[in-house]
Design a protein around this motif. Structure first.
Motif, short mmCIF file in Angstrom:
data_model
loop_
_atom_site.label_atom_id
_atom_site.label_comp_id
_atom_site.label_asym_id
_atom_site.label_seq_id
_atom_site.Cartn_x
_atom_site.Cartn_y
_atom_site.Cartn_z
N LEU B 110 129.62 -0.16 75.95
CA LEU B 110 129.58 -1.02 77.31
C LEU B 110 127.65 -1.40 77.67
O LEU B 110 127.46 -1.95 77.81
N ASP B 111 126.79 0.07 77.60
CA ASP B 111 125.52 0.15 77.84
C ASP B 111 124.69 -0.98 76.92
O ASP B 111 124.00 -1.69 78.00
N ALA B 112 124.91 -1.12 75.91
CA ALA B 112 124.56 -1.94 74.81
C ALA B 112 124.42 -3.44 75.52
O ALA B 112 123.60 -4.15 74.99
N ARG B 113 125.30 -3.54 76.34
CA ARG B 113 125.66 -5.09 76.61
C ARG B 113 125.41 -5.27 78.01
O ARG B 113 126.26 -6.02 77.72
N TRP B 114 125.63 -4.63 78.28
CA TRP B 114 125.83 -4.85 79.79
C TRP B 114 124.79 -5.74 80.76
O TRP B 114 125.65 -6.21 82.23
N GLU B 115 123.56 -5.94 80.63
CA GLU B 115 122.89 -7.08 81.02
C GLU B 115 123.51 -8.35 81.18
O GLU B 115 124.34 -8.75 81.70
N LYS B 116 124.49 -8.84 79.82
CA LYS B 116 125.22 -9.99 80.08
C LYS B 116 126.48 -9.79 80.42
O LYS B 116 126.41 -10.35 81.12
N LEU B 121 126.53 -11.30 85.35
CA LEU B 121 127.54 -11.74 86.35
C LEU B 121 127.96 -11.62 87.56
O LEU B 121 128.32 -11.85 88.52
N LYS B 122 126.94 -10.20 88.13
CA LYS B 122 126.80 -10.50 89.35
C LYS B 122 127.81 -9.85 89.91
O LYS B 122 128.66 -10.45 91.44
N PRO B 123 129.10 -9.13 89.63
CA PRO B 123 130.19 -8.70 90.06
C PRO B 123 130.82 -7.76 92.04
O PRO B 123 129.53 -6.92 91.90
N ASP B 124 131.35 -8.45 92.74
CA ASP B 124 131.25 -7.64 93.79
C ASP B 124 132.03 -6.16 93.81
O ASP B 124 131.92 -5.37 94.43
N VAL B 125 133.13 -6.52 92.67
CA VAL B 125 133.67 -5.68 92.66
C VAL B 125 134.06 -5.12 90.98
O VAL B 125 134.20 -6.09 89.95
N LEU B 126 133.51 -3.78 90.34
CA LEU B 126 133.07 -3.54 88.84
C LEU B 126 134.36 -2.90 88.39
O LEU B 126 134.95 -1.60 89.31
#
Lengths: 254, 254
Positions: B110-116, B121-126
């Motif tokens: 997850l960390d390796a692709r977290w930026e994209k 995506l700037k989620p309000d809820v993750l």
């Protein structure tokens, strides 16, 4: 105010953006609320819940094992999804939930088995989804009933039910189709009259009305009709899960 | 008081009959409520919701079509069921909901692709569901990470997320297994430590915690384990529908 409270307010008092049918639900649900439970929700004090209907409700249940609360006795459809979610989310409520839907049934066939498959179970909440075979078997020449037959039979069934179970909370589900598979243009506008009849009967009886057709009309904005019901009549697992959600929201909010 | 209000009170204030994990949820959800939305629910003002995780979240989504709100971009799992139910029940909210789960992922992937796949995506809820591969790939010799690796990597991912998205509402889902299929006795008690780590991280971050293991532990009273997840890891449609129900109840009630 919590989101949950807002949902209740929205569905009970203001209707929703889903149009006529859901707005009607709002009123009907409010009617049910006032009629059945002045001090709490429709599910307060409820022990026995019964799902009745045709193949959509049946969903492959084991008819040799008609006990409450077990998956084998429920099949894999919306009734099981709604029931299992109630049971598992609120184990302390100790509900007894039954499924007695039978594939191919029309209203008069519910009536023929009503003593054993409804009245004897003495449900506190009775949910009925019936109608698609009443039109379908007519369209394919296996049945000569009309929408008048459907409505007359349905009203008689409700009168019979309320006579023996005067305190039952009724949930009347809107018959629905998706426009794909077996559902062709010749179903319309006749099918809409069956939906309207179910809604009228719900209104007359202050039942909760579950607007499944409006729900699926909204759903096809997000996935094609066959995603929700491959043959246009029998819901996929995703269609059944959506039905369970709407059923639970309406019944819990009433 | 409506049923819906009672549900909120019960889940937020008093916990439930499901035991330790769900009681913890109660506290965590209340923490999230106080932390994120003093004037309303967690979903007030929310536009963008993101589901992240492994194959359970992925559920066959089309990775060449990563748009919001479309079934093809979601697959057929719990994320789609929860998302579609929110979208269809409340179309007026105009949510943008994404699924970016990828089969086989562990936390470091997850960390390796977290930026994209998250921050951009700037989620309000993750919402994150991760952990089963972190133990499974170790058990079958494909990975040398331990529960410490899992917890350290998870904490770093959350720190990174909150630094860039300080207002995000976090939903941390408990990793779960059913005792059938690929899940053998040698998974335990090690697997329980991964679950505990996820719950600890939720607590530290005042995240909503979704107690999927407690939920499935209750579910097997009504149907055998393979009904909910044939291989013990990947939920059936009925398992996914149950997950969507618990996810929605927790997030809407917070």
């Amino acid at each position: 105010m919590t989101f949950c409270q807002k949902l209740s307010r929205r569905s009970l008092l203001r209707g929703s953006a889903l149009g006529g049918a859901l707005t009607a639900t709002a009123t009907l649900a409010q009617g049910a609320h006032h009629g059945h439970s002045k001090t709490g929700s429709l599910l307060s004090g409820v022990n026995t819940i019964l799902f009745q209907g045709d193949s959509i409700t049946d969903a492959g249940r084991d008819k040799k094992h008609e006990v409450a609360n077990e998956q084998r006795a429920f099949g894999r459809g919306y009734a099981w999804m709604a029931a299992s979610q109630l049971l598992i989310y609120q184990p302390e409520k100790k509900y007894s939930i039954y499924n007695r839907g039978i594939s191919g049934n029309k209203v008069h066939q519910l009536d023929a088995r009503w003593e054993k498959d409804c009245l004897d179970l003495k449900p506190d909440v009775l949910s009925i989804l019936i109608g698609v075979n009443d039109i379908w078997h007519g369209l394919n020449g296996r049945y000569d009933g009309t929408v008048k037959t459907y409505a007359d039979d349905y009203r008689k069934l409700i009168v019979r039910t309320k006579k023996q179970l005067p305190d039952v909370s009724l949930v009347i589900c809107e018959p629905f189709v998706l426009r794909c598979g077996a559902v062709k243009e010749n179903w319309f506008p006749e099918f809409d009259r069956y939906r309207e009849a179910a809604q009228e009967i719900a209104k007359e009886n202050k039942a909760i009305f579950i607007p499944f057709q409006s729900m699926f009309d909204e759903a096809i904005k997000y996935a094609e009709p066959k995603h929700w019901a491959g043959d246009g009549v029998h819901p996929s697992a995703n269609g059944a899960s959506l039905m369970a959600h709407f059923w639970l929201e309406a019944v819990k909010g009433a």
